[in-house]
Structures are given as structure tokens and as C-alpha cells.
Design an enzyme around this catalytic site. Structure first.
Site, mmCIF file in Angstrom:
data_model
loop_
_atom_site.group_PDB
_atom_site.id
_atom_site.type_symbol
_atom_site.label_atom_id
_atom_site.label_comp_id
_atom_site.label_asym_id
_atom_site.label_seq_id
_atom_site.Cartn_x
_atom_site.Cartn_y
_atom_site.Cartn_z
ATOM 1 C CG ASP A 552 40.765 41.011 72.605
ATOM 2 O OD1 ASP A 552 41.497 40.154 73.127
ATOM 3 O OD2 ASP A 552 39.863 41.610 73.222
ATOM 4 C CD GLU A 555 43.161 34.231 73.440
ATOM 5 O OE1 GLU A 555 43.834 35.242 73.703
ATOM 6 O OE2 GLU A 555 41.970 34.287 73.101
ATOM 7 C CG ASP A 690 40.696 40.925 79.596
ATOM 8 O OD1 ASP A 690 41.179 41.859 78.923
ATOM 9 O OD2 ASP A 690 39.818 40.177 79.147
#
Length: 1053
Positions: A552, A555, A690
């Protein structure tokens, strides 16, 4: 002698002291320093090198020094930033400080795709034109177009000065026509183009700087070509390539119908712009184009032909609509008149891709670095395009069989006892649970590779995982890339020792901030990072047999803008707390290398805020917003500016390599990643991030998942019942129905939100039991689809246009979808609705999945729209005539389900025929070799089923014991159903005895059967057959081998 009076004093203050104060303030202001620096450079006629990194030009022609300062470009009080945004020169002087560049005249005749916004939302014409000196042109035929915009001047493009053609290649040299635009920097004077005819259906074209190296994606990260280029002949090539020399433009024509599918000779726009940090090219489009792809984005599936503005820049954002989010997928597919082609731009720099209507409509690429490296895929079907694309970037991985089961997660499972309780509740409510997940709760202070000594002690979690495995269940945990800066913490100390963290512009470990506080980030380009990552995982997972990893925040996300410094950290809005000043000072003063941070980061104006600002976050945010500084350096010299969009993709590759080499023991890795790039599907699956517990998010999950089928990442799902915000009973119930058909099925929600496990509400528990039984019974079909995706590049979940590309109505459907080619799913997506309004039904025969009755027999070639009843406990599912579905009896886990016998459901089409395939292996081996079985089934003349065992290398003793054939009865001309009976049954040419069952009502809804080992009908007297009143023929008690071909014929009266 001068005598001061009061009036003299006033005069002195007015004309000398007060102006002096303002001048003093101005002299020391940052604006003056910047202006003075610019002026000194101009006076000395020196060009300074402000960005001499990663191939960006270190020599620039000062066009502004050749321009006329009297040609005013701005307005009174204009700033340097606003001046340069107008493509004008900024040089404080006795004349205008902001003036037009020398060259072609500036004009308001600017195509909507290239307009740069001058005003603000709600600005009026008078203010736009008279106060801001800008252009005003409202467009009624396009959405999202700037009404108030800057003047611009046309760019003259390039011309071909020489070229060369061989049997396989075309190459040529390009020269700038005239002085160029210089809108976002100097135009490159020389370019080269290279065209490669790779296969009959794939064309490669590259435009680059031949004089010096510019950044390009390394081949080991995204492959250049998966097969050797082959010479295509005029007869077998699906395309023809041609170009014009002055100005240089090119086109690609589909051979079969001579249609131009790519054409860069577009009126009203620049043919080709190639500057240091700005590349632009435009493709002509037909009116009302049907374009799909380009992402990652949360929005309807078809790109809006009235105006699409898609930014590609990986960003930590909780799924806002129509903005750039977690991943970068520079690939799209267009469908014209039933045929499809695809375009892939192999470039990882930030970019805007714009679709604008007009005469003609057009697709415009604006890229802030790298080169133009295009691949064109000729299809001609949508399925062909996806197969050709994944052949290049990498076929999707075949997931382990257990990955297709039901997964349960939440942030807020605070201790091991909570996990035990959740697993127990699933068992008590008889709801299948394949895998339990942990979010950040298991960590010590949010630190990677740690177990919380109080809530998740190693020995306790190890025991829990072993119990899961004894029950054929699994365990997956989250890992973030940010490593907390903390002396004595192994992952940090070892990272510093091995020197594997990303560096800032000064060569020190760059500092960010995520959950554990201030952090460093592994550099996946560093050759030593793979071993570091593997050692960290090995040390962490010692004696804890985790089954998969969830990566997770990659980016990469960081809650400072750019690098965390003592200057900018106080300005950040950080969730769940932030680093305090003392912690930051300790790191700055005592960290690795005694790091100090200046007030201004080098290259900020050129990299974090490049000359052209992509529409990051829908607001042209700086590139380092909520991520690292763009001048951060990687081990091989690459800049974050260039490789930012590859970070999550490379973490997936590294994690996959580590797992296969060190932990997998020959088994397939299971990795789910948030950030993706082209080809990530070869290594990992994805979840859509999310989302929120809203009905809109329920709907938007469908186009989101279908987009990733197009991107070649089929193992994808959304957080069922919603991550953020409290869900409701009805929403969760409908989401469990829809989610049971996601390729990756996981229920997940956020910290502090109410629990939403499906057993919380009795109605949701009942629905979950029913639809998980359906899902688990379909696992052989799912697994076969994943095998065919892995092997041939086909899609698992499919937009309807993949199966029906010639039907215009199918092109806009994104609230329904196909599972493979054989199952149509039409979910309920609105509250308090008990039917699906205006559901689209394509041509053909469609059978009710639950009752097996014919629901629709559509003869209209365009399909029909209809309303379908959908009570709260039911989601409409239909079987497509002509597609054989392999199934098994569902059990509480995938491992137990795999041990039951197979059966086939065969819905016949209008020709009374059908076909299908079945693949199975051990469900876990990474290198299956020849230990698999792949079978083709074909029914023709409604009376013969032929099996073709393409390969049989895996036989676990499971047999096929039941065949259900739908649509046996014929309808006479007067509409009366002609009931049939089975007269004889012939197996492999030999007639076998088979009796008619006395039970005429043997149908059992698959959603109503339990998870026991009981068969659904007594076959103790041998094989039986029965035809019900609706024409469903069922054979029971068969003993058919899965590894030997056989023919089964039934003779009807």
C-alpha cells in the site's frame, strides 16, 4: 543654508524616506532577487543551466533576448508566473516587463484541447478580456473547456530532411520548421523518428532526440517487445503506415477497410511539439468516439466524447471522481464500426490526455518528459487488442486458486483475539471465509516488519496462522514502503548501512512522512534493494507463515509536500497525528550524514512546478504534492520526476521476485498493490483504493474493475460495503451480491467505522451465504478464465462491448458486465429498488441462472432494454446460450470445493449448440510445467457432447458426474412447447442403460443448497436422466473421466 521646517520635513518624508523604505523592502524581497537575477543574466548575455539532470538540455537559446520588449503581453501588476503562463517573456526593463516572444503572431484562435486557463470558475467576459487581457470563447458543444484563456501562437512543427526504408523499418531525421514555439521551453532543433513493423497486428513508432540521451523506461521494467520483429507482407498485415514530410505527420490505415485509425495531420492544432519538458501530439478522432481506458480514474467506463481531461500522475487520493489517483495506465482502446484498435504510450512521465469534440474531434497528448514511444494494436476485435497489448507488456499472472475465495479485512482488528473471534463468527454463521487480513494494527508503532509485542506477539500470531492453515484458510498482511527513521530499528539501520534509500538532490536520504512518522523510502532501482527487502521480510516472517502481501501507499505517498523539512512540515494536514518539532530536529541534526535542509529546494521551479503544469488533482497541483520531491535521485541517476509513476510497479516486481525466490517454495505469490503501471498484472493484483460506503461508489466499482481488465490486470476488486464512512444494511447486502462476482473479493473498512462483516446483519448473512455458494460453485469457470487470461491475454470480467463490439448500445453499458463470455450480471445499484430498470439484453437466448428457464430470446440485432425483477435477496444473473459453464459443489473453503465432482451447465443457443473449456491444476505451483489438464467441450445438434482433452497432466481422481442441458424442448409454429423424452443414451459409440428419474421436480436453486457432502438427488440405482417441463435435460450419476476424451449422445423422441 537649508533650514528644515515642518513643511520641509513632510516633503522629505513624502518624497525620500517613505519611497526609500518601499525600495528597501523590495530589494530584499524574493521577487526582486528573482527579477534581479534574471536581469543580470540578460545583461551579461549568459544562459545559466538550471536543470542539468537526466537528459534535460543544458543549453538554451534565449528567445526572449531576441524579442521586442515593447510588445506588451500582460496587464498592470502582472507577476512573473502569470506572464510566463501566457507563453511570454519576463524581463523587468524600462519597457514592458511582460512582452510577446519573437515569431508567429499570438492569436485567440486556439483549439479547445490546447487552451490554457486564464480566469477562474464564474469569470465574466468583460473581466477576462479587458482586465486580464485574455481571450473569451464559450463552447457549447464541449464540457470542461476553458472559456477564458491565454493567447497562443501556432507552432510550425518539424519537417523530414532525410529518411531510410528497409523491409522491417522506416527511419528519418526531423528538423524544426522556423523558430519553434518555445511555449514551455526551447524546441529541440533536431529529432529522429523510427517506425518498426513488429507483427501483422502491432506497429511501433518512436520520436526522440538523436543528439543526446533522454529518459526512457528501462526495458527490464516494461518490456520493449515480447517477440522478435517479423516482416509482414501486404497481404497479411492489418495496417499500412505512411507519413508526410513537411510538416511531418503520420497516419496508420486499417488494411481491411482503408480507414485511417491514426492521423496526426489535424487541422487547427500543432502537428508536433518537442521541448525539453513538454511534448505534444494530436490524433484525429471521428465524431462521438468510443474510447476506453486511460487511468487510473474513478468515473463511467466510456471516456466522455464531449470532453475528457485525464491526468496520468500517481497520487494518494481517496477515489475522487474524474481526477488522477493511484496508478498510471497510458493505454486506450477505441472501437469504430465494430472494429477495435489500441494505443500505448510507453512513457512514465506525467501527462494530460485530452479528448475534445470539434471539426474534427481529437485526442491530444501533453507529456512533460521522456520521448514519444507509441505502440499501435490493430485488433480487430476488442479481445484481440487486449491480447496484443498484454503480449507486449506482460501476460497477467495466474493467481493461486485460494485467491479466488472470499477475503475479510478491516483496519481495526486490534489484537489476535479479535481475529479469532471474526473467524469463529464466520464459521458459526456458515459463511465461507478463505482469507483473513490485517491492516496496520499488527505493527509496532506503524513500523514495517514488526509485530506488536502486546496485541500481536509473534508466537500468538504464528499459532493463529497455523490454525488457519489446518482449516484450509489463509492470512495476508499489509506492508508500506516508508521505513521509519529510528536508530535501533533494524529496517532503518540496515537500509542506511546498505545505502538503499532514495536520495534528495544533495545526495542524502530523502525524508518523507507516513504512518510511523518521518520515513525513508527504498529505491527499487538500487541493485541491493531486492536483497534488503527479502532479508527484512525473512526476519519479520520467521515462524509466521503469511500467505500473501498487500503493498500500500506506494505512489509513493508522503504527507509533506516534497521533502519534509523544518520549514514545510508545520504546514501539512496530517491524518492521525504528525511528527513533532523535536523529532524532526533530532533527525535533521543526528540522522544519517548529519543532514541539513536549506529553505529552498534546488530545481523546485523546473521539476516540482515544470513549465507545463499537468492537471494534478484537478487543480494543477505541484508534482510533489503529497509525495516526494521531483529532484529526488535514484541509484542509477534517474529523477523522481521521470520515474515517479513506476514506484508501485517496481515494488510489485521486487516483492514478486523476493517471494518466488525465497519464500514461495515453488508456489505462486499473492500480491495486491495500490499503485500500478503498464504490465503490473504480471506480478500483482489490485484493489481500487479507499472508496466510500455510498451507492455511487457501488456503481463506480464496476467501470473501475472493467478498466483494469482492459489494462491487463484482471485480479482486481473494490472494498465491498465501502471503506470510508458507515455502510448500511441494504447497501452492504447489495454490495455482497455484486462483490461475489468481483475477480478479487474482499470486504474492508476503515478505522473507527462500524463493523461490516457480513454476519453483522441477518439479511446480509443470508445473502452472503447464498452468493458465496454461487461464487464457489463457479470457481472452475473463474479459474479457467484466469488461465486463459494468463496464457492468451483474454479478459476475465468483460464489458459488454467486448462480446458485442458491433452493437452501438453495448458500447455505453457499464452497469452490467459479463463474466467470461457466458454469464451476464445485472446488479441493483440504487437504494430501495427491487428491479433493474432498463437492463440491456444483447441478441441471443438468455437463461435465468437460478431457475434455468429461458428469460429472453432476443432476435433484434441491436438487443433490447427491459426491466428485470430483483427482490432484495436476488441479483439478476443470466446464462448466455451457447456457452458451457464448468462447476463444482461449493464448500466452506476453496480447497474443500476442489475435492468435489465437476458438473456442466450447458445452455443451448438458437442453433442448439454450445462450447466451453475447463482448466485445472494443483492450484498453487508457480511452474506448472505439464502438470495441468485443459479440456474443450462442444455440443452440436442438441444431442451430442464431445470432449477434447487438449492436455491431461493433472488428475486428482475427480470425475464429471452431472450434465445439465438447457433449452431441449422445441417450440412449434403455433407456440406450443413440444416436450421431449430421451430414447437412448450412447457413450463412445456404445449404448448404455439409463433410466428416467421418477422425480420430475428435481431442480434445486444453487443458492439454496448447503455445504454438506450430500448429493442433490439419489443415484443409488445408477445413472438417471430427467427432462423437466421447461426443457432442461439433466443426466445424473455419471462416471466420466476428466482425463479421457469421450462422446455422449442422447437420442430424443
Amino acid at each position: 543654508m537649508l533650514v528644515f521646517t515642518i513643511n520641509n520635513a513632510k516633503t522629505f518624508l513624502l518624497f525620500f524616506l517613505i519611497p526609500s523604505v518601499f525600495i528597501y523592502i523590495w530589494l530584499w524581497s524574493p521577487i526582486f532577487k528573482d527579477e534581479a537575477f534574471t536581469r543580470i543574466k540578460s545583461l551579461l548575455q549568459i544562459t545559466f543551466n538550471e536543470t542539468t539532470i537526466s537528459g534535460y538540455s543544458d543549453f538554451q537559446i534565449d528567445t526572449c533576448s531576441l524579442s521586442d520588449p515593447s510588445k506588451d503581453c500582460g496587464y498592470f501588476g502582472i507577476t512573473k508566473e502569470k506572464c510566463e503562463a501566457r507563453f511570454c517573456c519576463w524581463k523587468p526593463s524600462n519597457d514592458s516587463w511582460c512582452f510577446y516572444k519573437k515569431g508567429p503572431e499570438y492569436t485567440c484562435n486556439v483549439d479547445p484541447s490546447t487552451r490554457v486557463d486564464c480566469g477562474y470558475l464564474g469569470i465574466q467576459q468583460d473581466e477576462c478580456e479587458n482586465k486580464l487581457n485574455c481571450c473569451w470563447d464559450p463552447r457549447e458543444d464541449a464540457i470542461g473547456v476553458n472559456y477564458c484563456f491565454y493567447r497562443a501562437r501556432p507552432c510550425s512543427g518539424y519537417k523530414v530532411i532525410n529518411s531510410k526504408k528497409t523491409k522491417k523499418y522506416i527511419s528519418g531525421d526531423l528538423e524544426l520548421r522556423g523558430e519553434g514555439c518555445g511555449n514551455y521551453g526551447p524546441d529541440l532543433e533536431r529529432l529522429k523518428f523510427f517506425v518498426e513493423h513488429q507483427t501483422a497486428n502491432r506497429l511501433h513508432l518512436k520520436i526522440f532526440d538523436p543528439t543526446k540521451s533522454r529518459y526512457e523506461i528501462p526495458e527490464d521494467i516494461v518490456p520493449i517487445s515480447s517477440i522478435e520483429p517479423v516482416q509482414t507482407t501486404q497481404s497479411d498485415s492489418l495496417y499500412q503506415f505512411s507519413y508526410k514530410t513537411d510538416p511531418f505527420t503520420f497516419s496508420v490505415v486499417r488494411t481491411s477497410n482503408q480507414e485511417q485509425i491514426i492521423n496526426t495531420n489535424v487541422s487547427g492544432v500543432d502537428s508536433l511539439v518537442f521541448e525539453d519538458q513538454y511534448l505534444e501530439i494530436t490524433f484525429e478522432l471521428p465524431d462521438d468516439p468510443n474510447i476506453f481506458g486511460l487511468g487510473e480514474v474513478v468515473r463511467p467506463l466510456r471516456r466522455d466524447p464531449r470532453g475528457t481531461f485525464q491526468t496520468l500522475w500517481n497520487r494518494d487520493a481517496a477515489t475522487p471522481t474524474d481526477e488522477n489517483v493511484y496508478g498510471d495506465q497510458p493505454f486506450y482502446m477505441e472501437i469504430r464500426n465494430g472494429t477495435a484498435h489500441g494505443v500505448f504510450l510507453r512513457n512514465s512521465n506525467g501527462m494530460d490526455v485530452i479528448i475534445i469534440p470539434g471539426n474534427p474531434s481529437k485526442l491530444n497528448w501533453k507529456v512533460i518528459g521522456g520521448v514519444f514511444d507509441f505502440y499501435f494494436f490493430l485488433g480487430p476485435t476488442p479481445a484481440d487488442v487486449i491480447a496484443q497489448y498484454t503480449e507486449l507488456v506482460g501476460r497477467p499472472a495466474l493467481p493461486p486458486y485460494w485467491a479466488l475465495g472470499y477475503h475479510q479485512c478491516r483496519w481495526g482488528y486490534h489484537n489476535v483475539s479479535t481475529l479469532y473471534n471474526v473467524v469463529s463468527e464466520f464459521r458459526n454463521h456458515k459463511i465461507p471465509l478463505e482469507t483473513i487480513w490485517n491492516d496496520l494494527d499488527y505493527m509496532e508503532g506503524f513500523k514495517d516488519f514488526t509485530w506488536n509485542s502486546i496485541n500481536y506477539p509473534r508466537e500468538e500470531i504464528a499459532k493463529f496462522v497455523n490454525i488457519l492453515h489446518e482449516n484450509d484458510q489463509h492470512y495476508v498482511v499489509i506492508v508500506d514502503p516508508g521505513i521509519k527513521i529510528e536508530h535501533g530499528y533494524w529496517a532503518y539501520d540496515e537500509g542506511v548501512k546498505r545505502n538503499i534509500f532514495i536520495k534528495n538532490a544533495r545526495g542524502e536520504n530523502i525524508v518523507g512522512q507516513v504512518w510511523p512518522g518521518l520515513t525513508n523510502f527504498p529505491d527499487w532501482f538500487n541493485k541491493d534493494t531486492e536483497k534488503y527487502w527479502g532479508d527484512a521480510i525473512e526476519k519479520w516472517l520467521y515462524n509466521v507463515n503469511v500467505d500473501g502481501l498487500w503493498i500500500d501507499m506506494n505512489e509513493p505517498a508522503s504527507w509533506c509536500r516534497g521533502e519534509c523539512t523544518d520549514i514545510n512540515i508545520a504546514d501539512q494536514i496530517l491524518p492521525y497525528g504528525q511528527a513533532n518539532d523535536q523529532e524532526l530536529n533530532d533527525i535533521l541534526n543526528n540522522g544519517s550524514g548529519s543532514i541539513t535542509f536549506p529553505a529552498t529546494i534546488m530545481y523546485n521551479s523546473n521539476l516540482n512546478n515544470p513549465p507545463y503544469r499537468i492537471d494534478n488533482g484537478g487543480a494543477r497541483l505541484p508534482l510533489d504534492s503529497l509525495t516526494l520531491s521531483m529532484d529526488a535521485r535514484h541509484a542509477n541517476g534517474f529523477l523522481e520526476y521521470d520515474v515517479h509513476n513506476l514506484y508501485g510497479h517496481m515494488e510489485a516486481i521486487t516483492t514478486w521476485k523476493v517471494w518466488t525466490k525465497r519464500f514461495g517454495k515453488g508456489k505462486r505469490p499473492f500480491i495486491i498493490t495500490r499503485s500500478t503501471f503498464a504490465g503490473t498484472g504480471k506480478y500483482a493484483g489490485h484493489w481500487t483504493g479507499d472508496n466510500s460506503a455510498k451507492w455511487d461508489d457501488l456503481y463506480l466499482s464496476i467501470p473501475g474493475i472493467l478498466n483494469f481488465q482492459i489494462f491487463g490486470i484482471p485480479l482486481v476488486g473494490a472494498d465491498i460495503c465501502g471503506f470510508n464512512g458507515g455502510t448500511t444494511e441494504e447497501l452492504c447486502l447489495r454490495w455482497m451480491q455484486l462483490g461475489s462476482f468481483y475477480p478479487f473479493m474482499r470486504n474492508h473498512n476503515a478505522l473507527l467505522e462500524s463493523s461490516q462483516e457480513p454476519y453483522i446483519w441477518p439479511s446480509v448473512a443470508a445473502t452472503s451465504r447464498r452468493y458465496l455458494r454461487i461464487r464457489y460453485s463457479l470457481l472452475p469457470y473463474y479459474y479457467t478464465l484466469f488461465y486463459e487470461s494468463h496464457t492468451y491475454g483474454s479478459m476475465v470480467l468483460r464489458p459488454l462491448f467486448v462480446e458485442y463490439p458491433h452493437i452501438k448500445s453495448a458500447l455505453v453499458v457499464d452497469k452490467q458486465f459479463m463474466l467470461g463470455g457466458g454469464i451476464l450480471v445485472s446488479p441493483v445499484l440504487l437504494p430501495q429498488k427491487f428491479e433493474v430498470k432498463d437492463a440491456y439484453i444483447p441478441p441471443g437466448i438468455w437463461y435465468n441462472f437460478y431457475s434455468h428457464n429461458v428469460s429472453f430470446e432476443v432476435h433484434d440485432d441491436s438487443g433490447i432494454y427491459t426491466d428485470i425483477k430483483a427482490p432484495l435477496n436476488e441479483m439478476p444473473i443470466h446464462l448466455r446460450g451457447g456457452h458451457i459453464i464448468p462447476m463444482q459443489r461449493p464448500r466452506m473453503t476453496t480447497a474443500q470445493s476442489r475435492k468435489t465432482n465437476y458438473y456442466l451447465i450447458i445452455p443451448l443457443d438458437e442453433n442448439k449448440s454450445a462450447k466451453g473449456t475447463l482448466y485445472f491444476d494443483d492450484g498453487e505451483s508457480l511452474d506448472v510445467k505439464d502438470k495441468y489438464t485443459y479440456i474443450s467441450y462442444t455440443v452440436y445438434n442438441q444431442s451430442t457432447l464431445i470432449t477434447d482433452v487438449n492436455w491431461c497432466g493433472y488428475d486428482n481422481g475427480i470425475i464429471l458426474d452431472k450434465i445439465i442441458i438447457l433449452g431441449i424442448n422445441r417450440v412449434a409454429s403455433d407456440g406450443i412447447v413440444l416436450k421431449r423424452k430421451v430414447n437412448r443414451v450412447i457413450l463412445n459409440g456404445i449404448e448404455i442403460e439409463m433410466k428416467e428419474s421418477e422425480n420430475k421436480n428435481i431442480f434445486i436453486d444453487i443458492g439454496d443448497i448447503d455445504y454438506s457432502d450430500n448429493d442433490d438427488i439419489d443415484t443409488s440405482d445408477g445413472s438417471l436422466w430427467v427432462i423437466d417441463d421447461m426443457g432442461t435435460l439433466t443426466f445424473f450419476g455419471l462416471q466420466l473421466s476428466m482425463c479421457h476424451g469421450w462422446n455422449l449422445t442422447w437420442v430424443l423422441e
